[in-house]
Design an enzyme around this catalytic site. Structure first.
Site, PDB file in Angstrom:
ATOM      1  N   ARG A  37       0.896  -0.708   0.052  1.00  0.00           N
ATOM      2  CA  ARG A  37      -0.231   0.279  -0.169  1.00  0.00           C
ATOM      3  C   ARG A  37       0.849   1.406  -0.051  1.00  0.00           C
ATOM      4  O   ARG A  37       0.444   2.111  -0.644  1.00  0.00           O
ATOM      5  CB  ARG A  37      -0.928   0.407   1.422  1.00  0.00           C
ATOM      6  CG  ARG A  37      -2.036  -1.316   0.647  1.00  0.00           C
ATOM      7  CD  ARG A  37      -3.585  -1.154   2.085  1.00  0.00           C
ATOM      8  NE  ARG A  37      -4.882  -1.907   1.535  1.00  0.00           N
ATOM      9  CZ  ARG A  37      -5.285  -1.596   2.479  1.00  0.00           C
ATOM     10  NH1 ARG A  37      -5.206  -0.759   4.089  1.00  0.00           N
ATOM     11  NH2 ARG A  37      -6.893  -2.400   1.836  1.00  0.00           N
ATOM     12  N   LYS A 197     -18.010 -18.349   2.171  1.00  0.00           N
ATOM     13  CA  LYS A 197     -19.109 -17.884   2.813  1.00  0.00           C
ATOM     14  C   LYS A 197     -20.228 -17.457   1.267  1.00  0.00           C
ATOM     15  O   LYS A 197     -19.785 -16.255   0.833  1.00  0.00           O
ATOM     16  CB  LYS A 197     -19.926 -17.530   3.997  1.00  0.00           C
ATOM     17  CG  LYS A 197     -19.419 -18.137   5.313  1.00  0.00           C
ATOM     18  CD  LYS A 197     -18.954 -16.947   6.036  1.00  0.00           C
ATOM     19  CE  LYS A 197     -18.722 -18.293   6.993  1.00  0.00           C
ATOM     20  NZ  LYS A 197     -19.327 -17.439   9.012  1.00  0.00           N
ATOM     21  N   GLY A 353      -8.385  -9.741  -0.013  1.00  0.00           N
ATOM     22  CA  GLY A 353      -7.131  -9.689   0.699  1.00  0.00           C
ATOM     23  C   GLY A 353      -6.925 -11.649   0.226  1.00  0.00           C
ATOM     24  O   GLY A 353      -5.170 -11.517   0.129  1.00  0.00           O
ATOM     25  N   GLY A 376     -12.982  -4.238   1.218  1.00  0.00           N
ATOM     26  CA  GLY A 376     -14.574  -3.525   0.722  1.00  0.00           C
ATOM     27  C   GLY A 376     -14.820  -2.998  -0.349  1.00  0.00           C
ATOM     28  O   GLY A 376     -15.489  -3.201  -1.348  1.00  0.00           O
TER      29      GLY A 376
END
Length: 396
Positions: A37, A197, A353, A376
């Site tokens: 980053r 999930k 990630g 996100g």
């Protein structure tokens, strides 16, 4: 990028430029363990500095509840200086007299990191008075933190309403890549969506089936879809209570003429460990077995789908890649996509990630067209949601 203001439209010389970056990087005992980053924001910082601007960096770090020395940005500022190979000053607050004094001491081209914005609870509340305190420190606002752009915080969104706002080079690259993949892609488009999930990716799946020509579903998510079709998945991870949701997504895909590609075989073990495992057809999973990876026939199907595509969007592994040999499916598909990308036959965009970790594990991350470091924000963009920190950069 014609919809957005970028650094190409900014007069930086001798301006106080508040730059929102994402320095929320992994550390161990105060040492940065992954510079990705930091490296992404280097071009923006250097451009501002080289054009005579005063680069004043804002960022959060961790989730502090008030001021906490363990979550100070000081060690990160030191790491940034090492990467930039330039002097980087540090101020012990992001607002008030401490910040103002540090900025007043800057010369054109200087670089300054202000302390963790989340030391102030008003940051996450996007408090107007706090936004005003931040805005008083700068002449221009540059956002180079796509990974934080899904949050309407003071430093990610509020400042864009108070100062002339521009996208930094990392933000620009992210928006260009994601737009190329989802808003105006070269067709056919395929998405590979994996992970554990379905519940965390319902919005993503429902949006993608209306945007892509084929959707590969892998990982534990695939077991939920197989269960929804009446297929026995043994002791595998599956959200059996989401069978109706899975069927709704499949119906939506059929209506949108999006092909859903599910595993036709699987690698099964009886414990989550590197123990003996076997390939089974998906209609013959042992009742006491656990699906931990896609099988060889499924890998072949995924690779054929990649061959048919001009654009690929990837989020999530196809199996339990952290534990060999259950990494084979993810590695094989990743390497095939990388090969097609190197050959100029595929635009490949990946994010999240676990996805980045999986592509690094396969040693092909550098071969993809673009790898998003956002989690996100990447998902919400792919879900078709408006991101506050992006919307504020639109040309008015």
């Amino acid at each position: 990028m014609s919809q957005f203001r970028t650094l190409d439209h900014a007069d930086l010389n001798n301006k106080r430029v508040l730059v929102r970056v994402d320095l929320n990087v992994p550390t161990d005992n105060g040492k940065v363990t992954d510079l990705t980053r930091i490296e992404r924001v280097v071009p923006t910082i250097l451009e501002i500095s080289d054009k005579g601007g005063k680069a004043i960096l804002l960022s959060h770090f961790g989730r502090p509840k008030g001021r906490d020395p363990k979550e100070s940005l000081k060690p990160i500022a030191d790491a940034l200086a090492h990467v930039l190979k330039r002097t980087v000053a540090f101020a012990d607050d992001c607002v008030g007299d401490v910040a103002k004094s540090a900025i007043d001491a800057m010369k054109p081209g200087d670089i300054l990191v202000l302390e963790n914005t989340r030391f102030h609870k008003e940051e996450e509340k996007n408090d107007p008075a706090f936004v005003a305190k931040l805005a008083a420190l700068g002449d221009l606002y540059v956002s180079d933190a796509f990974s934080a752009s899904h949050r309407a915080h003071a430093s990610t969104e509020g400042l864009g309403h108070r100062l002339p706002a521009f996208a930094g080079r990392s933000m620009q690259a992210e928006l260009e890549a994601l737009s190329k993949a989802l808003l105006a892609p070269k067709k056919p488009v395929i998405a590979i969506i994996g992970g554990a999930k379905v519940s965390t990716k319902i919005d993503l799946l429902e949006n993608l089936v209306t945007k892509v020509d084929a959707l590969v579903i892998g990982g534990g998510m695939a077991n939920t879809f197989l269960h929804a079709q009446g297929i026995e998945v043994g002791k595998s991870l599956a959200e059996r209570d989401l069978a109706d949701t899975a069927r709704r997504i499949m119906d939506r895909a059929e209506a949108a003429k999006c092909a859903i590609i599910l595993p036709v075989d699987a690698i099964v073990a009886y414990h989550f460990e590197a123990a003996p495992s076997h390939a089974y057809g998906i209609d013959a999973i042992p009742t006491d077995g656990m699906i931990l990876d896609v099988g060889p026939l499924s890998i072949e199907r995924v690779n054929h789908a990649i061959d048919d595509a001009a654009t690929l969007v990837w989020n999530g592994p196809l199996g339990a890649f952290e534990l060999p040999p259950f990494d084979r499916g993810t590695v094989a598909a990743a390497r095939h996509a990388a090969e097609r990308t190197r050959a100029g036959k595929l635009v490949s965009i990946a994010g999240g990630g676990d996805t980045v970790a999986a592509l690094n594990h396969a040693q092909v991350a550098q071969d993809f067209t673009y790898i998003s470091t956002a989690g996100g924000a990447f998902l919400e963009f792919c879900e078709g949601k408006a991101l506050p920190g992006v919307e504020v950069l639109r040309s008015k």
